[in-house]
Design a protein around this motif. Structure first.
Motif, PDB file in Angstrom:
ATOM      1  N   GLY A   1      67.530  13.384 -19.658  1.00 43.46           N
ATOM      2  CA  GLY A   1      68.932  13.729 -19.485  1.00 43.46           C
ATOM      3  C   GLY A   1      69.201  14.572 -18.261  1.00 43.46           C
ATOM      4  N   GLY A   2      68.368  14.413 -17.234  1.00 45.20           N
ATOM      5  CA  GLY A   2      68.517  15.169 -15.996  1.00 45.20           C
ATOM      6  C   GLY A   2      67.704  16.446 -15.949  1.00 45.20           C
ATOM      7  N   ASP A   3      67.127  16.875 -17.071  1.00 46.05           N
ATOM      8  CA  ASP A   3      66.310  18.092 -17.097  1.00 46.05           C
ATOM      9  C   ASP A   3      64.923  17.830 -16.512  1.00 46.05           C
ATOM     10  N   LEU A   4      64.308  18.875 -15.979  1.00 44.66           N
ATOM     11  CA  LEU A   4      62.951  18.757 -15.449  1.00 44.66           C
ATOM     12  C   LEU A   4      61.947  18.519 -16.569  1.00 44.66           C
ATOM     13  N   PRO A   5      60.840  17.847 -16.263  1.00 44.11           N
ATOM     14  CA  PRO A   5      59.738  17.791 -17.215  1.00 44.11           C
ATOM     15  C   PRO A   5      59.217  19.202 -17.506  1.00 44.11           C
ATOM     16  N   VAL A   6      58.542  19.343 -18.640  1.00 41.84           N
ATOM     17  CA  VAL A   6      57.994  20.642 -19.021  1.00 41.84           C
ATOM     18  C   VAL A   6      56.472  20.590 -18.993  1.00 41.84           C
ATOM     19  N   ALA A   7      55.867  21.762 -18.815  1.00 42.17           N
ATOM     20  CA  ALA A   7      54.419  21.853 -18.666  1.00 42.17           C
ATOM     21  C   ALA A   7      53.988  23.282 -18.983  1.00 42.17           C
ATOM     22  N   PRO A   8      52.698  23.536 -19.077  1.00 40.91           N
ATOM     23  CA  PRO A   8      52.264  24.915 -19.251  1.00 40.91           C
ATOM     24  C   PRO A   8      52.637  25.793 -18.065  1.00 40.91           C
ATOM     25  N   SER A   9      52.540  25.229 -16.852  1.00 42.19           N
ATOM     26  CA  SER A   9      52.845  25.976 -15.629  1.00 42.19           C
ATOM     27  C   SER A   9      53.592  25.070 -14.668  1.00 42.19           C
ATOM     28  N   ALA A  10      54.312  25.663 -13.745  1.00 36.73           N
ATOM     29  CA  ALA A  10      55.135  24.903 -12.799  1.00 36.73           C
ATOM     30  C   ALA A  10      54.276  24.385 -11.651  1.00 36.73           C
ATOM     31  N   ILE A  11      53.411  23.415 -11.984  1.00 33.91           N
ATOM     32  CA  ILE A  11      52.492  22.821 -11.012  1.00 33.91           C
ATOM     33  C   ILE A  11      52.720  21.318 -11.023  1.00 33.91           C
ATOM     34  N   ALA A  12      53.120  20.768  -9.888  1.00 34.15           N
ATOM     35  CA  ALA A  12      53.384  19.331  -9.798  1.00 34.15           C
ATOM     36  C   ALA A  12      52.074  18.553  -9.703  1.00 34.15           C
ATOM     37  N   PRO A  13      51.981  17.388 -10.340  1.00 34.43           N
ATOM     38  CA  PRO A  13      50.805  16.529 -10.168  1.00 34.43           C
ATOM     39  C   PRO A  13      50.846  15.866  -8.799  1.00 34.43           C
ATOM     40  N   ARG A  14      49.827  16.065  -8.025  1.00 30.81           N
ATOM     41  CA  ARG A  14      49.795  15.550  -6.656  1.00 30.81           C
ATOM     42  C   ARG A  14      49.599  14.046  -6.655  1.00 30.81           C
ATOM     43  N   GLY A  15      50.464  13.354  -5.929  1.00 32.15           N
ATOM     44  CA  GLY A  15      50.301  11.918  -5.739  1.00 32.15           C
ATOM     45  C   GLY A  15      50.528  11.081  -6.973  1.00 32.15           C
ATOM     46  N   VAL A  16      51.260  11.599  -7.955  1.00 35.67           N
ATOM     47  CA  VAL A  16      51.472  10.867  -9.203  1.00 35.67           C
ATOM     48  C   VAL A  16      52.930  10.440  -9.287  1.00 35.67           C
ATOM     49  N   GLN A  17      53.152   9.182  -9.627  1.00 31.84           N
ATOM     50  CA  GLN A  17      54.489   8.650  -9.839  1.00 31.84           C
ATOM     51  C   GLN A  17      54.596   8.100 -11.258  1.00 31.84           C
ATOM     52  N   THR A  18      55.813   7.867 -11.703  1.00 36.77           N
ATOM     53  CA  THR A  18      56.004   7.260 -13.011  1.00 36.77           C
ATOM     54  C   THR A  18      57.027   6.140 -12.910  1.00 36.77           C
ATOM     55  N   TYR A  19      56.906   5.166 -13.831  1.00 36.02           N
ATOM     56  CA  TYR A  19      57.821   4.037 -13.867  1.00 36.02           C
ATOM     57  C   TYR A  19      59.091   4.420 -14.618  1.00 36.02           C
ATOM     58  N   THR A  20      60.227   4.233 -13.975  1.00 38.58           N
ATOM     59  CA  THR A  20      61.519   4.479 -14.600  1.00 38.58           C
ATOM     60  C   THR A  20      62.320   3.171 -14.589  1.00 38.58           C
ATOM     61  N   ALA A  21      63.529   3.233 -15.136  1.00 39.19           N
ATOM     62  CA  ALA A  21      64.378   2.039 -15.134  1.00 39.19           C
ATOM     63  C   ALA A  21      64.723   1.599 -13.716  1.00 39.19           C
ATOM     64  N   ASP A  22      64.598   2.512 -12.765  1.00 43.35           N
ATOM     65  CA  ASP A  22      64.889   2.197 -11.363  1.00 43.35           C
ATOM     66  C   ASP A  22      63.629   2.052 -10.525  1.00 43.35           C
ATOM     67  N   GLY A  23      62.504   1.817 -11.180  1.00 48.48           N
ATOM     68  CA  GLY A  23      61.249   1.623 -10.468  1.00 48.48           C
ATOM     69  C   GLY A  23      60.415   2.890 -10.389  1.00 48.48           C
ATOM     70  N   LEU A  24      59.390   2.852  -9.551  1.00 48.34           N
ATOM     71  CA  LEU A  24      58.501   3.994  -9.396  1.00 48.34           C
ATOM     72  C   LEU A  24      59.218   5.172  -8.746  1.00 48.34           C
ATOM     73  N   LYS A  25      59.020   6.367  -9.307  1.00 50.39           N
ATOM     74  CA  LYS A  25      59.594   7.571  -8.726  1.00 50.39           C
ATOM     75  C   LYS A  25      58.558   8.684  -8.718  1.00 50.39           C
ATOM     76  N   ASP A  26      58.643   9.530  -7.698  1.00 52.30           N
ATOM     77  CA  ASP A  26      57.776  10.704  -7.636  1.00 52.30           C
ATOM     78  C   ASP A  26      58.103  11.653  -8.781  1.00 52.30           C
ATOM     79  N   ILE A  27      57.080  12.328  -9.283  1.00 56.29           N
ATOM     80  CA  ILE A  27      57.267  13.301 -10.350  1.00 56.29           C
ATOM     81  C   ILE A  27      57.564  14.658  -9.726  1.00 56.29           C
ATOM     82  N   PRO A  28      58.640  15.313 -10.135  1.00 53.34           N
ATOM     83  CA  PRO A  28      58.977  16.615  -9.549  1.00 53.34           C
ATOM     84  C   PRO A  28      58.118  17.736 -10.134  1.00 53.34           C
ATOM     85  N   THR A  29      58.221  18.901  -9.536  1.00 55.53           N
ATOM     86  CA  THR A  29      57.552  20.079 -10.096  1.00 55.53           C
ATOM     87  C   THR A  29      58.167  20.392 -11.460  1.00 55.53           C
TER      88      THR A  29
END
Length: 367
Positions: free
Chosen positions: A119-147
């Motif tokens: 719903g527009g919110d950022l993903p959650v994690a233990p710490s605010a560390i982005a996965p380097r070089g990782v993308q995910t499939y969305t309804a609009d195709g591959l997108k970079d994963i934000p921090t």
């Protein structure tokens, strides 16, 4: 004196998971297929897909969201709505009619997500560390994963309770047990490994603290099912989704020893691929973990029949997961018993949607 030797154990030998009697030691492991339908319902073809493979001693479903916030890929199913429960009931009924045993794998992807799923919110994690070089499939195709956003301490019990409810829902849907997904760089693994967990609260720092969320999830799902119907999957040394830990033997050795005291249905280990180069990885194979875990141990990692039988006969594992082989061979058990050739998996259809490459791989009788 009886001089007859005990029969050799192989992948076709039966085994008991407490009160569950499994007809063989071949496991169909979780395989994401990206064929869920609107509402994150399992595919209307899923009952056919899983029941085709009911010859496995144990089927473990594709990873299934314990909550709406746990999604990270397009077209993956959930187990948090009444409609999802009803749809999964058709799957368990079909598998049981074929004499199969099926567990559901529960997951939360953590940082391996995108605001499109939240719903527009950022993903959650233990710490605010982005996965380097990782993308995910969305309804609009591959997108970079934000921090991602680091979870607040008070938010974590909410996620634990989501796993509890998901375990209840899986029970209502007729599954034989559940597997907690603590592997492959998703939320529970992110908390466990120090490359992704830099917290300073009770969920960070020491190994015991970093393992706390995993153990809390296991505890609440065991409250629902009994520990003997809860399995756990780990991927020690895995690098998928930009994962790392500075001391993997110590981290995972400590966790596995804790799990050994819980009387679980099984521990499911993904053995790491040993990298080539001048810095070899420490031993994180079954050779290291077997002495730490006397309970039922499932191992995955590119096994063929000969290697699987060798590991079983050496007592290093109790069951063997065959991933892509089950994907492409609905009658894998029969093919292995007869020494028949195997269908070749088609990677182009792994996540493509539709029946092609899902329920249309031929059996021996159809060739």
């Amino acid at each position: 004196m009886n001089t007859r030797s005990a029969p050799k154990i192989d992948v076709f030998s039966p085994i008991a998971l407490d009160s569950l009697q499994l007809k063989n030691r071949l496991v169909m492991p979780p395989l994401t297929r990206s064929r869920a339908e609107p509402g994150n319902l399992p595919s209307s073809m899923a009952a056919t897909y899983y029941s085709q493979r009911a010859g496995a001693g144990l089927i473990i479903t594709e990873a299934t969201q314990a909550s709406a916030g746990g999604q990270g890929y397009i077209a993956t199913p959930g187990i948090y709505s009444e409609a999802q429960v009803q749809a999964w009931t058709k799957v368990t009924d079909a598998v049981h009619q074929k004499g199969g045993v099926i567990f559901m794998q529960l997951w939360h992807v953590g940082r391996i997500s995108h605001p499109d799923f939240r719903g527009g919110d950022l993903p959650v994690a233990p710490s605010a560390i982005a996965p380097r070089g990782v993308q995910t499939y969305t309804a609009d195709g591959l997108k970079d994963i934000p921090t991602p956003r680091a979870l607040e301490t008070h938010e974590i019990p909410v996620i634990v309770e989501e796993f509890r409810q998901a375990a209840r829902n899986a029970k209502i849907a007729g599954f034989d047990g559940i597997e907690v997904h603590g592997a492959n760089g998703y939320l529970l693994d992110q908390f466990l490994e120090d490359g992704t967990n830099q917290r300073t609260d009770r969920y960070g720092g020491s190994i015991e603290n970093r393992a706390r969320l995993l153990l809390e999830v296991i505890a609440v799902t065991a409250d629902v099912w009994g520990s003997d119907r809860v399995g756990v999957r780990l991927s020690p040394g895995g690098t998928f989704n930009d994962m790392c830990d500075r001391h993997p033997q110590e981290t995972f050795g400590t966790v596995v020893k804790r799990l050994a005291a819980l009387d679980l249905a099984y521990l499911h280990l993904i053995e790491p691929i040993q990298p080539q180069g001048e810095h070899p990885m420490p031993d994180l194979s079954v050779h290291f973990f077997r002495p730490l875990y006397p309970g039922t141990l499932i191992v995955a990692g590119g096994y063929n029949l000969a290697r699987a039988n060798a590991v079983l006969q050496a007592g290093l594992a109790d069951m063997i997961a065959f991933g892509q082989s089950f994907l492409a061979n609905p009658d894998l058990v029969e093919r292995l018993q007869r020494g028949a050739p195997l269908n070749t998996p088609d990677p182009q259809t792994f996540y493509s949607g539709g029946a092609n490459g899902y329920i249309d791989y031929p059996t021996l009788g159809e060739m």
